[in-house]
Each structure stands twice: as C-alpha cells, then as structure tokens.
Design a protein around this motif. Structure first.
Motif, PDB file in Angstrom:
ATOM      1  N   LEU A 282       0.854  -1.184   0.000  1.00 41.10           N
ATOM      2  CA  LEU A 282       0.000   0.000   0.000  1.00 41.10           C
ATOM      3  C   LEU A 282       0.890   1.234   0.000  1.00 41.10           C
ATOM      4  O   LEU A 282       1.776   1.373   0.849  1.00 41.10           O
ATOM      5  CB  LEU A 282      -0.916   0.008   1.229  1.00 41.10           C
ATOM      6  CG  LEU A 282      -1.887   1.193   1.329  1.00 41.10           C
ATOM      7  CD1 LEU A 282      -2.838   1.224   0.133  1.00 41.10           C
ATOM      8  CD2 LEU A 282      -2.677   1.131   2.634  1.00 41.10           C
TER       9      LEU A 282
ATOM     10  N   LEU B  77       1.373   5.426   0.029  1.00 42.68           N
ATOM     11  CA  LEU B  77       0.800   6.728   0.378  1.00 42.68           C
ATOM     12  C   LEU B  77       1.737   7.808  -0.137  1.00 42.68           C
ATOM     13  O   LEU B  77       2.839   7.990   0.390  1.00 42.68           O
ATOM     14  CB  LEU B  77       0.623   6.854   1.895  1.00 42.68           C
ATOM     15  CG  LEU B  77       0.103   8.216   2.393  1.00 42.68           C
ATOM     16  CD1 LEU B  77      -1.273   8.529   1.794  1.00 42.68           C
ATOM     17  CD2 LEU B  77       0.043   8.245   3.918  1.00 42.68           C
TER      18      LEU B  77
ATOM     19  N   HIS C  71      -2.337   2.405  -4.495  1.00 38.44           N
ATOM     20  CA  HIS C  71      -1.764   3.662  -4.028  1.00 38.44           C
ATOM     21  C   HIS C  71      -2.863   4.665  -3.705  1.00 38.44           C
ATOM     22  O   HIS C  71      -3.916   4.692  -4.346  1.00 38.44           O
ATOM     23  CB  HIS C  71      -0.784   4.238  -5.061  1.00 38.44           C
ATOM     24  CG  HIS C  71      -1.443   4.825  -6.269  1.00 38.44           C
ATOM     25  ND1 HIS C  71      -1.783   4.085  -7.374  1.00 38.44           N
ATOM     26  CD2 HIS C  71      -1.812   6.103  -6.539  1.00 38.44           C
ATOM     27  CE1 HIS C  71      -2.333   4.863  -8.287  1.00 38.44           C
ATOM     28  NE2 HIS C  71      -2.368   6.092  -7.806  1.00 38.44           N
ATOM     29  N   LEU C  72      -2.588   5.470  -2.670  1.00 41.24           N
ATOM     30  CA  LEU C  72      -3.500   6.519  -2.224  1.00 41.24           C
ATOM     31  C   LEU C  72      -2.741   7.834  -2.199  1.00 41.24           C
ATOM     32  O   LEU C  72      -1.531   7.868  -1.967  1.00 41.24           O
ATOM     33  CB  LEU C  72      -4.039   6.212  -0.821  1.00 41.24           C
ATOM     34  CG  LEU C  72      -4.811   4.889  -0.647  1.00 41.24           C
ATOM     35  CD1 LEU C  72      -5.103   4.659   0.832  1.00 41.24           C
ATOM     36  CD2 LEU C  72      -6.109   4.926  -1.449  1.00 41.24           C
TER      37      LEU C  72
ATOM     38  N   SER D  61      -4.066  10.975   3.175  1.00 42.80           N
ATOM     39  CA  SER D  61      -3.969  10.250   4.441  1.00 42.80           C
ATOM     40  C   SER D  61      -5.337  10.037   5.077  1.00 42.80           C
ATOM     41  O   SER D  61      -5.481   9.217   5.984  1.00 42.80           O
ATOM     42  CB  SER D  61      -3.065  11.017   5.411  1.00 42.80           C
ATOM     43  OG  SER D  61      -3.570  12.333   5.612  1.00 42.80           O
TER      44      SER D  61
ATOM     45  N   THR E 224      -8.003   8.578   3.953  1.00 43.43           N
ATOM     46  CA  THR E 224      -8.521   7.221   3.744  1.00 43.43           C
ATOM     47  C   THR E 224      -7.468   6.146   3.976  1.00 43.43           C
ATOM     48  O   THR E 224      -7.768   4.954   3.909  1.00 43.43           O
ATOM     49  CB  THR E 224      -9.051   7.088   2.302  1.00 43.43           C
ATOM     50  OG1 THR E 224      -7.979   7.408   1.392  1.00 43.43           O
ATOM     51  CG2 THR E 224     -10.220   8.041   2.068  1.00 43.43           C
ATOM     52  N   PHE E 225      -6.245   6.575   4.249  1.00 40.55           N
ATOM     53  CA  PHE E 225      -5.121   5.636   4.331  1.00 40.55           C
ATOM     54  C   PHE E 225      -5.290   4.639   5.476  1.00 40.55           C
ATOM     55  O   PHE E 225      -5.144   3.426   5.294  1.00 40.55           O
ATOM     56  CB  PHE E 225      -3.817   6.426   4.494  1.00 40.55           C
ATOM     57  CG  PHE E 225      -2.606   5.583   4.754  1.00 40.55           C
ATOM     58  CD1 PHE E 225      -2.045   4.812   3.744  1.00 40.55           C
ATOM     59  CD2 PHE E 225      -2.023   5.548   6.016  1.00 40.55           C
ATOM     60  CE1 PHE E 225      -0.926   4.036   3.982  1.00 40.55           C
ATOM     61  CE2 PHE E 225      -0.908   4.777   6.262  1.00 40.55           C
ATOM     62  CZ  PHE E 225      -0.358   4.017   5.245  1.00 40.55           C
TER      63      PHE E 225
ATOM     64  N   GLU F   1      -7.871   1.999   4.952  1.00 37.32           N
ATOM     65  CA  GLU F   1      -7.420   0.999   3.986  1.00 37.32           C
ATOM     66  C   GLU F   1      -6.420   0.033   4.629  1.00 37.32           C
ATOM     67  O   GLU F   1      -6.420  -1.165   4.333  1.00 37.32           O
ATOM     68  CB  GLU F   1      -6.786   1.694   2.778  1.00 37.32           C
ATOM     69  CG  GLU F   1      -6.441   0.769   1.621  1.00 37.32           C
ATOM     70  CD  GLU F   1      -7.672   0.239   0.895  1.00 37.32           C
ATOM     71  OE1 GLU F   1      -7.508  -0.552  -0.046  1.00 37.32           O
ATOM     72  OE2 GLU F   1      -8.813   0.610   1.274  1.00 37.32           O
TER      73      GLU F   1
ATOM     74  N   LEU G 160       4.121  -1.122   3.600  1.00 31.61           N
ATOM     75  CA  LEU G 160       3.645   0.244   3.382  1.00 31.61           C
ATOM     76  C   LEU G 160       4.796   1.082   2.833  1.00 31.61           C
ATOM     77  O   LEU G 160       5.913   1.028   3.357  1.00 31.61           O
ATOM     78  CB  LEU G 160       3.154   0.863   4.689  1.00 31.61           C
ATOM     79  CG  LEU G 160       2.031   0.131   5.435  1.00 31.61           C
ATOM     80  CD1 LEU G 160       1.785   0.793   6.784  1.00 31.61           C
ATOM     81  CD2 LEU G 160       0.756   0.124   4.600  1.00 31.61           C
TER      82      LEU G 160
ATOM     83  N   ILE H 200       5.606   4.977   2.335  1.00 28.94           N
ATOM     84  CA  ILE H 200       5.062   6.259   2.789  1.00 28.94           C
ATOM     85  C   ILE H 200       6.009   7.392   2.415  1.00 28.94           C
ATOM     86  O   ILE H 200       7.211   7.342   2.711  1.00 28.94           O
ATOM     87  CB  ILE H 200       4.850   6.241   4.318  1.00 28.94           C
ATOM     88  CG1 ILE H 200       3.842   5.157   4.694  1.00 28.94           C
ATOM     89  CG2 ILE H 200       4.392   7.595   4.826  1.00 28.94           C
ATOM     90  CD1 ILE H 200       3.687   4.978   6.186  1.00 28.94           C
TER      91      ILE H 200
ATOM     92  N   VAL I  59       2.073  10.222  10.330  1.00 27.05           N
ATOM     93  CA  VAL I  59       1.482   8.965   9.858  1.00 27.05           C
ATOM     94  C   VAL I  59       2.124   7.780  10.569  1.00 27.05           C
ATOM     95  O   VAL I  59       1.443   6.857  11.037  1.00 27.05           O
ATOM     96  CB  VAL I  59       1.644   8.834   8.328  1.00 27.05           C
ATOM     97  CG1 VAL I  59       1.248   7.427   7.870  1.00 27.05           C
ATOM     98  CG2 VAL I  59       0.804   9.873   7.608  1.00 27.05           C
TER      99      VAL I  59
END
Length: 719
Positions: free
Chosen positions: A15, A17, A40-41, A44, A46-47, A50, A59, A61, A73
C-alpha cells in the motif's frame, strides 16, 4: 505477516501513500511487475481505513504530504499497532530520511529501509524483496483473512524456562584487520511449539516485567559456559588442531534489572570457576541506556565485576543519551557500535560519521571497539580503515546453533589458510638468497635483546622457511614442529619465558633436542592486506623475562620487517649502487632515530662524499662517475658490514648509520675506509680517474627531533 514469495500463492500486498499520483502509480507498476499486489492513495484521510481493511504486508510512505506529514502517519501507525513493514520515501535529503528511519524504529515499527527521490526501479525492487526476506514473526497470507497470532504470556515463558525451550545461538566476532576469530556472542532463541519463533525483543521485556530475568540469565549462562568449556577442551583442540579456541571470548547480554542482584553475578563467577573458564574470557554486555539508568548502582556492580576479571561491553552505543562524564566513570572495556549505523554505513554519511566518532572515542579511552551488523565487504573494509578492532554480522556468519560452530570454524580456517598461502607465494621470497635489508634487522634484534638467535620466517604449506637468520644454521624446518605456527594462530605476540614450563611447547623437538630452546618470543608479520605470512622471532638457550617494553620494541622491529615485505627487492633501492635510495634511507633512519630515542641509545654516522663527481662525469663520462659511486658503495659496505643502514643519502654521498655506536667507533671505521680508498687508488691504472672522497663522521646523542634536523645540527657542531 508472513508473505509468500512472488509467484507462489497469494501475492504480497503493498500500500502506497504519496500525494503525487504519478509517483504512486510508478511505484505500483514496479511492484506489480515484481509480483506484488499494489494499491496507491494520495490522501492520508482514507489511508488508515485501507490499512485496517486490506491489511497490507508493506507500506510505502512519502514523508512530505499536505494533510499529514509522514512522521505523524508513522506515529499513528505505531499507536494502532501496525505489523506491516515500512519503506520510507522522500526528496528531502539523506539526513531527513535517516532521522525518519530512526523515528520509525523508536516507535517500534518494522522498517525495511529508506529510499531517496528520485529513485530507480532497481533500488525499489531491492527494498521490496528485502522486506520479504527479513526474518520476523509473521502469519501466512490467506485470501480474505489475515489474523495475528496471540502474544506469548508469562505462563508461556515460565513453562519455557521449566522445559528448557530457550536455547542459544552463537555469532562469531573477528578482528577487522586480520579476520582472526576472537570470540562469540551468545544470543537467546525461543522456539514455542505453537507460537513459533518468539524474538528476544518480545520475551526479554516479558521476563523483566514478570521478575523472571535473573532466572533466564542464569539458565542461558549455564548453557553458554558448558558450550564454551567443551569448545575449549583439550579434546576439541586436538581434533581441530587450533589452540586459538582455548583463548576465545564469550559475550553475554545482561539486563539492567539484574545489576542490583549481586547473588546472580556471584553465581556466574562460580559457574566459570567450576568449568575452568577464566572470567577474563567472559564479556558481559549492557545497553547504553540500561547502564545509565542508575549510575551509582551500575558503578558499584560493574567495578566489582571488573575486579573479578570480567570484561564489560557497552552495547548499542550511539543510540542512547548518556553523558560523556558518566561513560568515562564506568569501567567498560569495550564499546559496541550499534548495527543501525553499521548497516547503513555504505550509503549514509551520517552513519559513517557516528561510527568514526565512536571508534575514535574508544581508542582515546583505550577501549576495544566492536561493530555489529556487518553485512558486506565494503563496510568491513571501512571499519578496518578506521582501525575498528572487532566485527560481527552476517558477512562473517549468521548466529549458529552450537552443533554447527565447529564445522563453520574448520571450513573458514581452511579457506583463510589458502588465502594466506597465496599471499606468501605472492611475495616471491621463498627460496631466495639472503638480503642485507632483512639481515640487518635480525642482527639488530640480536643486539638489542641480547639473544643468541633471531630470524625472519615465512610459513609455507609444509615448512617454516627462514628468509634471514642469525645464530641459526638452518634454512627451514618442518611446519608441524615450528613455534611460529602457534604464533600465527592468534594475532598477538607470543612470548614464552621458559619453554620447559609451557604446556604445548615443552615437548617440541627443538626444546628437548638441538638447539635446546628455552626462551622464545615471536611476533606475526602482516601484509598490508591483513594476511599473516610469517614471524620475527627471538630465541635463546636460557630462560629470560620478557616485559611490556620488550614487547613494544619487538613490535617496532617487526614493523620495520613489514615495511620491507611491502617493497620488492628493488623498491627503495638506488639503481646505481644497489644501496638504499635517499627516500628509503631517510624514512628508515627516522624510524631508527625514534627507536634509539625511546631506548636512550646514541647513533653515529660515517659519510663519504665524492665532491669531484660532477667534474668526473664531465671529463671522463657518466660511466666513469657511476663506477666510482659503485666502488665507493662497495668499500663502505665492506667496512660497515654491521651498520644498521647504508644508503646513497645524496647524489654524491654514501652514508652508513649505526645504532648504539659512539664517535670513537665511527672514527675507527672512517680511518679504515680512508686506507681502503688509498689502496683502491694505488691499484687503478694510470689513465683511470681516481676518486678522493671526503669522509666525515657525526654522533647523535639520544634526544628528540627529526633525524635530518639532528644530523644537520651534528654537522654544524663539527664545523
């Protein structure tokens, strides 16, 4: 989370961010191509939902984002107990990335590494695969369901102690310079029948909180000392053929909670004595933070342990916040550089700066320095360059089960010996004639130590061969009866004041028979690559004492031999005369000057200068001038055969230096040289150019200052 390798079962999940959509898409494409399932997002907001819903394995980031920066985060991930592995990205520079990585570790997050923007696809793939290869407490990736195992409880730990489930693995420690094995660190391992491998950073705090830490410490100490006693036994040494095993150290970790329990340390001392293990071979390790928690208790306990002979190490140095004053107060014998700096040394200037500072601090406080987490040759070479003493890490060996240690040791020693033999052959010295550059040093050794015999040996596959010897009518001996074979097993000088009292050497043929050796001192000779190729040895038929000053002196002489080994037979020598050239003469005279200064010995010189040489070259030709130089060099060498140095000090000047000589002695040499020159000229043909060197002498009494400065002052005093 235990993830499957790409291409097998459910693919690992990544994932991302990153507020830059294009960057996030690029990372996802690289990951997909490498066999990962990636999402990918850019926000933050909705992070975290998820992360909870999808349960990714890894992750990625970005540190710099508009809504919530990466540090915040990571703090929130830690608060939520995230088990995902973490890759940090940023374009903010290496110092920010390194600091963020340390922050993530401080929060207890499982960080894989950091990568600076812009990054390459290769670099990112390496980090992703590193995440899969890292050991950890992970569960199988099952479609649609990911659950964490239950945590180990105090009851589990108590049962493990009762059943002896906590075992030890041993990680080797070597010298950075030579690769010689010096010891092992004992590392506790807990394999639970249902929960699997439980890491020390889980069960050690559990034991501390439950009041079980002293019981755990005593139990693993018994295991470790039993293992060390067996490894060091006469039977093992005979089987392996290496006495170095009888001197290796063993490091064990001690909890800060145990520092106030004197009964525990009394029990450890008793266990050592029962097994015939001297406390000097045991290194007790404390983390920097734990050692500073109660400085008064630490000072009392650690001082008592040092008085009993134990070595003390401050572990993970550089990660705590101790004051220098407190560190100096505590009686440590070793500093260990934390692996988080060592493992990032190749790509972090900040890490290299920390390592450099810790090594320099250790040297200034006369402490050994050990670097843990050495995983590549480049890092080991850097540590050697800094003169770090010891290293441990996966480059040398992973932690080994006790039953694998001897096989690892014998295999590694065989490989090291083959490399050493190649280095000996590469010198191109075996079976070569005697050379004045080595003979002068063995003569000097005999004179300075007052022994009957000194030699420079090279240890070949089946023999010990003597490149230079004084008082010894041999060129070689079988390797299996060579004292020097024992000297090369370790890195330290071997001194035996009386061979009749030595457990291994008293039955050697050279002790019970000719030449009836009673005293031996040998110092390994190193190449600049760290290989040990031979020894500089002192031998005498009478027992002798050998103190610290003697050891320093022998070390200095061995250093001079090593300088010669670094040169070929022609390097540093004048092509015309075959004597030392100006540069080599000056360098070696400087070393001799410092040696005499420390020993309180005078030095004297005799010099012969061909002042008419430029005119001879002009009137009779360069060949005639060169012949005169060679003739003068031959006469000087003949009449100063016991000089410590003879060389072409200047273009027209041949100089001989004698250590421990006074003005009267060099005046006698000058008179003999003058007569020899007259005799030489009388035998010259009438049409040949005669040479009339200007001969002068000088005495340099013991004193300070560079050689050339003192020599010029001596010439001025003579007018």
């Amino acid at each position: 989370m235990k993830t499957d390798a790409p291409g097998k079962g459910t693919p690992p999940r990544l994932l991302i961010l990153d507020d830059e959509a294009m960057t996030g898409e690029t990372i996802a494409r690289i990951a997909n191509f490498a066999g990962f399932e990636a999402r990918h997002l850019t926000s933050s907001a909705t992070f975290f939902d998820e992360v909870t819903r999808w349960q990714p394995d890894i992750l990625a980031i970005d540190l710099i984002m508009p809504e919530m920066d990466g540090v915040t985060v990571m703090a929130e991930l830690a608060r939520r107990g995230s088990q995902a592995r973490l890759i940090i990205t940023s374009g903010g520079g290496s110092r920010i990335l390194d600091a963020a990585g340390r922050s993530a570790r401080e929060h207890g997050l499982d960080i894989v590494g950091v990568i600076a923007k812009p990054f390459s696809a290769v670099g990112l793939r390496e980090l992703l695969h590193k995440a899969l290869e890292m050991e950890g407490d992970l569960v199988e990736a099952l479609p649609g369901k990911r659950t964490l195992p239950r945590q180990a409880s105090v009851e589990d730990l108590e049962q493990a102690l009762t059943l002896g489930q906590i075992r030890l693995a041993y990680q080797p420690k070597i010298r950075c310079r030579t690769g010689t094995l010096v010891g092992f660190e004992a590392l506790a391992r807990w394999q639970h029948p249902q929960l699997g491998a439980i890491p020390p950073d889980v069960f050690i705090p559990l034991a501390e909180a439950a009041g079980l830490i002293d019981r755990l410490t005593l139990q693993v100490t018994k295991q470790a000392l039993d293992w060390l006693a067996e490894l060091s036994s006469e039977e093992t040494v005979r089987r392996v053929g290496q006495h170095v095993l009888q001197a290796i150290s063993l490091s064990m970790n001690i909890s800060a909670r145990s520092l106030g329990n004197s009964e525990l340390f009394d029990a450890i001392l008793r266990l050592c004595r029962e097994r015939g293990i001297t406390p000097q071979r045991i290194v007790l390790e404390l983390t920097e933070t734990s050692a500073m928690q109660d400085a008064t208790t630490s000072l009392d306990t650690l001082t008592r342990l040092r008085l009993q002979g134990f070595q003390l190490s401050i572990d993970d140095f550089g990660t705590g916040y101790s004051s220098m004053v407190q560190l100096v107060r505590l009686p440590f014998s070793e500093i260990k550089v934390d692996k988080q700096f060592v493992m990032t040394a190749t790509d972090s200037e900040e890490s290299r700066a920390v390592i450099r500072s810790v090594v320099e601090l250790g040297r200034s406080l006369c402490l050994n320095t050990t670097a843990e987490g050495v995983e590549d040759q480049e890092t080991l070479d850097y540590l050697d360059e800094l003169k770090c003493d010891l290293a441990q890490g996966y480059l040398i060996s992973r932690p080994l089960p006790p039953e694998e240690v001897l096989d690892w040791f014998t295999t590694r020693e065989t490989q090291r010996e083959e490399r050493r033999l190649l280095a000996v052959e590469g010198l191109d010295l075996l079976d070569t004639p005697a050379e004045a550059r080595f003979d002068r040093l063995t003569r000097l050794a005999c004179r300075l130590f007052g022994v009957s015999t000194a030699f420079i040996s090279l240890l070949d596959r089946d023999r010990q061969w003597f490149k230079s010897q004084q008082g010894l009518d041999l060129t070689e001996t079988p390797r299996d009866i060579a004292f020097c074979r024992k000297t090369l097993e370790r890195d330290e000088l071997l001194a035996v004041p009386d061979t009749h009292e030595h457990p291994f050497l008293r039955d050697y043929p050279g002790v019970v028979g000719a030449p009836f050796i009673r005293f031996y001192a040998g110092r390994p000779l190193y190449l600049r690559s760290g290989e040990k190729v031979g020894t500089l040895c002192l031998v005498d038929p009478e027992p002798r004492t050998f103190g610290e000053e003697d050891a320093v002196l022998l070390d200095d002489l061995a250093g001079m031999v090593e300088n010669e080994l670094a040169l070929s037979s022609t390097d540093g020598y004048d092509a015309c005369t075959g004597l030392l050239n100006r540069t080599s003469f000056r360098e070696q005279a400087e070393a001799a000057c410092q040696l005499c200064q420390r020993l309180g010995l005078p030095m004297a010189l005799v010099s012969a200068r061909l002042e008419e040489l430029p005119s001879v070259n002009k009137d009779f030709g360069r060949d005639t001038g060169d012949r005169q130089l060679r003739d003068l060099a031959a006469l000087m060498s003949e009449h100063t055969e016991h000089a410590d140095l003879t060389g072409r000090y200047r273009a027209t000047e041949i100089t001989a230096l004698l250590m421990g000589a006074d003005l009267a002695r060099v005046n006698d040499i000058a008179k003999q040289l003058h007569l020899a020159v007259e005799h030489h000229n009388e035998n010259q043909a009438s049409d040949k150019a005669r040479f009339m060197p200007s001969i002068r002498v000088a005495a340099l009494p013991p004193g300070k200052g560079p050689f050339e400065q003192r020599l010029e002052e001596a010439w001025q005093l003579l007018g």
